[in-house]
Write an enzyme that holds these catalytic residues in place. Sequence first.
Site, short mmCIF file in Angstrom:
data_model
loop_
_atom_site.label_atom_id
_atom_site.label_comp_id
_atom_site.label_asym_id
_atom_site.label_seq_id
_atom_site.Cartn_x
_atom_site.Cartn_y
_atom_site.Cartn_z
N LYS A 36 0.82 -0.99 0.18
CA LYS A 36 0.01 0.14 0.09
C LYS A 36 0.73 1.18 -0.04
O LYS A 36 1.69 1.58 0.87
CB LYS A 36 -1.07 0.05 1.34
CG LYS A 36 -1.83 1.31 1.25
CD LYS A 36 -2.72 1.03 2.43
CE LYS A 36 -2.36 1.61 3.76
NZ LYS A 36 -2.08 3.05 3.69
N ASP A 63 -3.56 4.52 -1.75
CA ASP A 63 -4.52 4.78 -0.66
C ASP A 63 -4.36 6.10 -0.73
O ASP A 63 -3.76 6.77 0.40
CB ASP A 63 -3.81 4.02 0.61
CG ASP A 63 -4.78 4.46 1.79
OD1 ASP A 63 -5.90 4.73 1.68
OD2 ASP A 63 -4.26 4.27 3.00
N LYS A 65 -7.15 8.09 -0.76
CA LYS A 65 -8.72 8.41 0.02
C LYS A 65 -8.93 9.91 -0.86
O LYS A 65 -9.20 10.70 -0.35
CB LYS A 65 -8.49 8.54 1.22
CG LYS A 65 -7.92 7.41 2.13
CD LYS A 65 -7.98 7.71 3.78
CE LYS A 65 -7.44 6.52 4.61
NZ LYS A 65 -6.03 6.19 4.46
N ASP A 68 -13.30 14.85 -2.96
CA ASP A 68 -13.39 16.17 -3.70
C ASP A 68 -14.80 16.15 -4.58
O ASP A 68 -15.39 15.38 -4.58
CB ASP A 68 -12.32 16.26 -4.79
CG ASP A 68 -11.62 17.64 -4.93
OD1 ASP A 68 -12.71 18.84 -5.17
OD2 ASP A 68 -10.60 18.02 -4.71
N THR A 122 -10.49 4.09 11.05
CA THR A 122 -10.31 3.33 12.44
C THR A 122 -9.67 3.68 13.59
O THR A 122 -9.66 3.60 14.71
CB THR A 122 -9.61 2.05 11.99
OG1 THR A 122 -8.33 2.33 11.15
CG2 THR A 122 -10.32 1.10 11.38
N ARG A 213 2.73 -0.49 10.91
CA ARG A 213 3.80 -0.61 11.94
C ARG A 213 4.05 -1.76 12.49
O ARG A 213 5.29 -1.87 12.86
CB ARG A 213 3.48 0.59 13.00
CG ARG A 213 3.86 2.08 12.40
CD ARG A 213 3.01 3.22 13.19
NE ARG A 213 1.51 3.16 13.05
CZ ARG A 213 0.65 3.90 13.56
NH1 ARG A 213 1.16 4.67 14.43
NH2 ARG A 213 -0.57 3.67 13.40
O1 C5P Z 1 0.79 1.39 10.99
P1 C5P Z 1 -0.73 0.87 11.07
O2 C5P Z 1 -1.00 -0.47 10.67
O3 C5P Z 1 -1.55 1.56 11.74
O4 C5P Z 1 -0.97 1.37 9.56
C1 C5P Z 1 -2.48 1.61 9.07
C2 C5P Z 1 -2.41 1.88 7.71
O5 C5P Z 1 -3.75 1.78 7.15
C3 C5P Z 1 -2.04 3.56 7.43
O6 C5P Z 1 -1.36 3.47 6.32
C4 C5P Z 1 -3.13 4.24 7.54
O7 C5P Z 1 -3.03 5.40 6.62
C5 C5P Z 1 -4.33 3.09 6.95
N1 C5P Z 1 -5.79 3.52 7.33
C6 C5P Z 1 -6.23 3.38 8.39
N2 C5P Z 1 -7.58 3.43 8.62
C7 C5P Z 1 -8.16 3.46 7.65
C8 C5P Z 1 -7.89 3.53 6.37
C9 C5P Z 1 -6.55 3.40 6.27
O8 C5P Z 1 -5.38 3.44 9.33
N3 C5P Z 1 -9.66 3.66 8.06
#
Ligand code: C5P
Length: 233
Positions: A36, A63, A65, A68, A122, A213
């Site tokens: 991603k 990603d 998002k 607009d 989330t 992460r």
């Molecule tokens: O590091 P982590 O596992 O929290 O990364 C989650 C990834 O998912 C990030 O790149 C974040 O931008 C993306 N994301 C999110 N919540 C959403 C959509 C995408 O955390 N609803």
Amino acid sequence: MTLVNESKIIIALDYKDEVSTMALVEQLEPSLCKLKVGKELFVRCGPSLVKKLISKGFDVFLDLKFHDIPNTVAAACQAAADMGVWMVNVHASGGRKMMQFAREAIDQCEHQPLLIGVTILTSLSRNDIAEVGLDIEPAQQVLRLANLANDSGLDGVVCSPQEVKTLKQQIGKDFCLVTPGVRPAGTAIGDQQRVMTPSEALSQGSDYLVIGRPITADANPVRALKSIIAECL
Ligand code: C5P
């Protein structure tokens, strides 16, 4: 339990530059995971890095998002499709017309990525969404936006693993559910609020798990990925 050899894990490449991104990617194989590219990496490295990842055989989720006016989002989706990405997303709260324009734009492209709607991030809690004027349970708003995304022709939505079961029941099993907020047992939740472990998320019916992460911040990211895969088998 669902197997992960069809690359159900999407690694969030939230890196600052191409060198650190490729240091990880060079150790990966497309059979292990999808990738991603989000806002930070795209703003820094642009389409050339996305094309490089695709040329190595990886499915890439762009990603960004988009949110607009309908014309602008449609044009951006078309540009993403022309880049060859596997999945692209728009904010479902951009509304029916915006999502329909995005659908029509992608339908006209030679290469057609999956078109996914973002419901409620989330990272947001009940209080966070109340502060921006949505006095509703996050799960209810997710269901409302997911239904709207489905009616507008989208292929699926991004949602919390905790919402997967209801969405599969209410919208149907073919509606693709992409879930961030995934944390292997014992890892830090960071800024995520509504989390589940990878195997729990898959058993609820998640189609793809977005994990950042817990893999990228690990001293040994490939070992972390492989241990997540092992947990899910
Ligand atoms: O590091 P982590 O596992 O929290 O990364 C989650 C990834 O998912 C990030 O790149 C974040 O931008 C993306 N994301 C999110 N919540 C959403 C959509 C995408 O955390 N609803």
